[in-house]
Design an enzyme around this catalytic site. Sequence first.
Site, PDB file in Angstrom:
ATOM      1  N   HIS A 178      -5.240   0.610   9.897  1.00 34.85           N
ATOM      2  CA  HIS A 178      -4.418   1.809   9.043  1.00 34.85           C
ATOM      3  C   HIS A 178      -4.232   1.188   7.750  1.00 34.85           C
ATOM      4  O   HIS A 178      -3.669  -0.177   7.411  1.00 34.85           O
ATOM      5  CB  HIS A 178      -2.848   1.079   9.783  1.00 34.85           C
ATOM      6  CG  HIS A 178      -1.608   2.745   9.331  1.00 34.85           C
ATOM      7  ND1 HIS A 178      -1.850   3.912   9.670  1.00 34.85           N
ATOM      8  CD2 HIS A 178      -1.243   2.638   8.601  1.00 34.85           C
ATOM      9  CE1 HIS A 178      -0.976   4.964   9.725  1.00 34.85           C
ATOM     10  NE2 HIS A 178      -0.654   3.653   8.383  1.00 34.85           N
ATOM     11  N   CYS A 179      -4.352   2.151   7.033  1.00 31.53           N
ATOM     12  CA  CYS A 179      -4.087   2.020   5.643  1.00 31.53           C
ATOM     13  C   CYS A 179      -2.583   3.280   4.454  1.00 31.53           C
ATOM     14  O   CYS A 179      -3.600   4.008   4.588  1.00 31.53           O
ATOM     15  CB  CYS A 179      -5.368   2.576   5.086  1.00 31.53           C
ATOM     16  SG  CYS A 179      -5.708   2.357   3.314  1.00 31.53           S
ATOM     17  N   PRO A 180      -1.690   2.177   4.792  1.00 36.13           N
ATOM     18  CA  PRO A 180      -0.894   3.367   4.406  1.00 36.13           C
ATOM     19  C   PRO A 180      -0.551   3.054   2.823  1.00 36.13           C
ATOM     20  O   PRO A 180       0.183   4.046   1.925  1.00 36.13           O
ATOM     21  CB  PRO A 180       0.384   2.354   4.966  1.00 36.13           C
ATOM     22  CG  PRO A 180       0.075   0.397   4.799  1.00 36.13           C
ATOM     23  CD  PRO A 180      -1.424   0.960   4.649  1.00 36.13           C
TER      24      PRO A 180
END
Length: 337
Positions: free
Chosen positions: A146-148
């Site tokens: 996951h790349c916020p």
Amino acid sequence: MTCARRVFRCFRCVERAADRITGTAGPWFVCLAICLLSVGILSFFTIIQPTLPFPWLTAPFSVLIALNVVGHYYHVCTIPPGSVGDTRSLVHGNGFLWAAPPPNGGLCLNIVRARMSRCRKCNDTRPERAHHCRICNRCVLKFDHHCPVRINQCVGLYNERHFVLFMAYLVLATSIFTILGFPHAFIAFGFTVAVWTHSLPPFLFITTYILCLVLSFAVAIMLAWHIWGVARGETAVEAQDHEVYTKWAKERGETFINSYDLGTRRNLALFFNVGEGGYPLYTLFLPFRLMPYTDGYAWAHRDGLSRHHGVREGEELTDGEDDEDYGGNAGGDNHDR
């Protein structure tokens, strides 16, 4: 042991809090990234590009790189990574952003239907290589991470190609900016008697130059790591699991073999879906959207293998629940990330 377990649970709480904070701030990070990209492109085309020789040659090349950076960033932010039960990404589009569908047939692969398991978090039935994202609270097909900070969503089956290509063109763009912008940065810093004559404030160009210098190295390291994983036929999550599988197999006097690893060349071809049986090679140089070679419910395996060699039934890793011991446990293909 009790003390260690409590420390582990404290770190778990901190990690969960950080996930919530970054998840909430995700849209703001994307807006910041868009602003930085815009300033960088503006700085290059108003200050650096006009001073380059052979403008008839360098200008189209510069525009092509800028289009790829912007195009792939748009795709990786807007294309859903693909989640269990979500059919939005399963149909090939016909818009101008889509590449023409590849011809049927071509490469002969050992395609095996994915083994199914039930997620302990969301209770969805999902195929192998799908993992639960604790931030999105759903199972993502071929979950990588996951790349916020950069894209505000997961990197998965349908947008992983654009994520890697975005990093590749970003490294290329920032490296070119750093090299060709050095004389202008010298002037902007006031190290020469030359006068800054551009409409863009010098401090803004200096900030952009330093940012490009840092990104050209930092993103290059990330890109190399991702390409290494792609060449080995594994995601970031799977790379961690495969290290454990290798250790377990070695203790039993066996050899772990990743059944998804078809060799470097074929792994790269399948990941980018180009070459024989896939899209034309020019799709690597133009920011077209295209489909992966699979829908996530069937995977290409090594000839003669339908699952990993050296991993016994029931040994697939899973992250421990919040109230379990640290280190995870074995039993079922239930990776919770």
